[in-house]
Design a protein around this motif. Structure first.
Motif, short mmCIF file in Angstrom:
data_model
loop_
_atom_site.label_atom_id
_atom_site.label_comp_id
_atom_site.label_asym_id
_atom_site.label_seq_id
_atom_site.Cartn_x
_atom_site.Cartn_y
_atom_site.Cartn_z
N PHE A 116 0.97 -0.96 -0.01
CA PHE A 116 -0.11 0.03 0.01
C PHE A 116 0.84 1.19 0.04
CE2 PHE A 116 -3.17 -3.11 0.91
CZ PHE A 116 -4.54 -2.66 0.86
N ALA A 117 0.34 2.26 -0.82
CA ALA A 117 1.13 3.58 -0.78
C ALA A 117 0.48 4.66 0.05
CB ALA A 117 1.51 3.63 -2.13
N THR A 118 -0.65 4.26 0.55
CA THR A 118 -1.63 4.97 1.16
C THR A 118 -2.11 4.44 2.49
OG1 THR A 118 -2.21 6.58 -0.76
CG2 THR A 118 -3.59 6.44 1.30
N ALA A 119 -2.06 5.00 3.50
CA ALA A 119 -2.49 4.43 4.96
C ALA A 119 -4.06 4.12 4.67
CB ALA A 119 -2.15 5.09 6.17
N LEU A 120 -4.41 2.77 5.48
CA LEU A 120 -5.83 2.69 5.27
C LEU A 120 -6.43 3.28 6.33
CD1 LEU A 120 -6.08 -1.16 4.35
CD2 LEU A 120 -7.46 0.71 3.68
N LYS A 121 -6.79 4.50 6.37
CA LYS A 121 -7.40 5.36 7.52
C LYS A 121 -9.02 5.51 6.84
CE LYS A 121 -5.51 7.29 10.17
NZ LYS A 121 -5.20 6.94 11.46
N GLY A 122 -10.06 5.50 7.90
CA GLY A 122 -11.52 5.46 7.61
C GLY A 122 -11.67 6.91 6.65
N ASP A 123 -11.35 7.84 7.01
CA ASP A 123 -11.83 8.97 6.08
C ASP A 123 -11.22 9.00 4.56
OD1 ASP A 123 -9.11 9.38 7.09
OD2 ASP A 123 -8.98 11.61 6.87
N THR A 124 -10.01 8.41 4.51
CA THR A 124 -9.44 8.10 3.24
C THR A 124 -10.28 6.95 2.54
OG1 THR A 124 -7.33 8.84 4.03
CG2 THR A 124 -7.60 7.64 1.66
N LEU A 125 -10.59 6.07 2.99
CA LEU A 125 -11.41 5.01 2.51
C LEU A 125 -12.83 5.43 2.18
CD1 LEU A 125 -11.60 2.07 1.73
CD2 LEU A 125 -12.17 1.51 3.90
N PHE A 126 -13.20 6.49 3.00
CA PHE A 126 -14.62 7.08 2.77
C PHE A 126 -14.64 7.76 1.42
CE2 PHE A 126 -16.98 10.93 2.90
CZ PHE A 126 -18.39 10.45 2.70
N GLY A 127 -13.44 8.73 0.99
CA GLY A 127 -13.40 9.27 -0.01
C GLY A 127 -13.53 8.50 -1.51
N GLN A 128 -12.77 7.28 -1.13
CA GLN A 128 -12.60 6.46 -2.34
C GLN A 128 -13.99 5.53 -2.68
OE1 GLN A 128 -8.80 4.77 -2.85
NE2 GLN A 128 -9.05 3.33 -4.47
N LEU A 129 -14.66 5.25 -1.41
CA LEU A 129 -15.75 4.73 -1.73
C LEU A 129 -16.84 5.42 -2.24
CD1 LEU A 129 -18.10 2.18 -0.89
CD2 LEU A 129 -18.28 3.36 1.32
N VAL B 240 8.79 6.61 -3.82
CA VAL B 240 7.58 6.68 -3.15
C VAL B 240 7.54 5.40 -2.05
CG1 VAL B 240 5.18 6.22 -3.43
CG2 VAL B 240 6.30 7.29 -5.30
N GLU B 241 7.18 5.79 -0.86
CA GLU B 241 7.30 4.78 0.28
C GLU B 241 6.08 3.71 0.22
OE1 GLU B 241 6.39 5.79 4.35
OE2 GLU B 241 8.83 5.63 4.47
N GLN B 242 6.43 2.42 0.39
CA GLN B 242 5.33 1.63 0.33
C GLN B 242 5.24 0.64 1.36
OE1 GLN B 242 6.33 -1.00 -3.28
NE2 GLN B 242 5.81 0.67 -4.65
N GLU B 243 4.10 0.22 1.79
CA GLU B 243 3.90 -0.52 3.19
C GLU B 243 3.51 -1.78 2.90
OE1 GLU B 243 1.87 0.30 7.32
OE2 GLU B 243 0.89 1.26 5.81
#
Length: 335
Positions: free
Chosen positions: A9-22, A145-148
């Protein structure tokens, strides 16, 4: 909902970010009118969905409370205690002062395979001129780019509150599966952020009884909501959001206005609401984005109902003598 990461993942799985993609997933599958209907009343405390961060399956984050709230053993290693960031869900019913001793570190969750639940590695890239298929006039232009990378076989749980009158369980699951197949967050087009949904079932969140406070499971916006300023604890961060999907190519800039949020695992002393979430919707009417004026951001968070001792807050933690990097809320955070 339990997911299995399938890539880095290149973006942390945060609730507010997931909402935007949903929201983009709903638009792409069901149309813009359906998304508009889902967002009706969003800023009037009527969100159609509230999403948590992703947590290791079976665990919740230990709240960001000063250390004086927790019991410690005389022989306890303070450095080891500070690594205990994950509370087994089965221990939520215990008094808060027992939580740190009940919590575990990442090595315990990974069964001793690693000291962390994920590892971050830089991925080198180079800027390419797509017209000439070269690096351009400036020559070699590398960046990284940092990947997790998550611990293999470790599953993660995302808690969500859903208004099924606006979006059914099946529709919600389908849109989240779309995100997992396409990829979540940054660099999804080159294979980042892929996941599969392992389980998608309804189940109640644990809670303490009686309860007088809320433990948040996602970033939230507590501004002006009247929480007890003398007994609320959180860590701040600034969200520098940006548009995703096709909006990055629309007229205007992809960046949204920055907003100040309380980090996940905050504790706000307020009676737990029947809705199961606290916070507020952010944006709309051009407040958050100059590119898409209707843009909103999830300032809501699912909560665990807990009992916080005000005597402990007022007597032991007087004048912030604990020294922890956790601020007491003044309930007037500026956006």
């Amino acid at each position: 909902m339990t997911i299995q990461p399938l890539s880095a993942f290149a973006t942390a799985l945060k609730g507010d970010t997931l909402f935007g993609q949903l929201c983009w997933a709903i638009r792409n599958r069901f149309g813009e009118e359906r998304l508009t209907a889902c967002l009706n009343g969003y800023n009037q405390n009527q969100p159609f969905i509230v999403l948590s961060d992703a947590f290791p399956q079976g665990y919740l984050p230990l709240p960001k409370l000063p250390s004086c709230f927790y019991q410690t053993q005389a022989t306890a290693d303070r450095k080891a205690l500070k690594k205990r960031n994950w509370l087994p869900i089965s221990d939520v019913v215990k008094p808060i002062d027992e939580w740190q001793l009940a919590a575990v570190d990442a090595k315990t969750i990974s069964a001793g395979n690693t000291n962390n639940l994920s590892e971050k590695h830089p991925q080198p890239h180079n800027t390419i001129n797509r017209q000439t298929n070269t690096t351009g006039e400036n020559g070699f232009a590398p960046y990284s780019v940092e990947q997790e990378w998550f611990t293999p076989q470790l599953k993660w749980t995302i808690h969500l509150l859903l208004d099924t009158a606006k979006l059914s369980l099946a529709e919600c699951q389908q849109c989240l599966e779309d995100i997992g197949q396409f990829g979540f967050g940054k660099d999804a087009s080159i294979g980042m952020g892929k996941f599969s949904i392992d389980t998608f079932v309804e189940q109640p969140l644990p809670a303490q009884n009686p309860a007088n406070a809320c433990l948040t499971l996602a970033p939230c916006a507590p501004q002006g909501l009247g929480f007890d300023a003398d007994a609320s604890y959180y860590q701040l961060f600034t969200r520098f959001g940006r548009h995703g999907d096709i909006a990055v190519h629309q007229q205007g800039k992809p960046f949204k206005n920055p907003i100040l949020l309380a980090q996940t695992a905050a504790v706000f002393t307020t009676p737990p609401p029947a809705t199961g979430f606290i916070g507020q919707g952010i944006g709309g009417n051009g407040e958050l984005s100059n590119t898409i004026s209707e843009t909103v951001h999830q300032g809501y968070a699912p909560v665990i109902a807990v009992h916080l001792s005000k005597a402990t807050a007022g007597e032991i933690c007087q004048n912030d003598t604990c020294g922890d990097d956790t601020r007491r809320s003044d309930a007037h955070i500026a956006t």
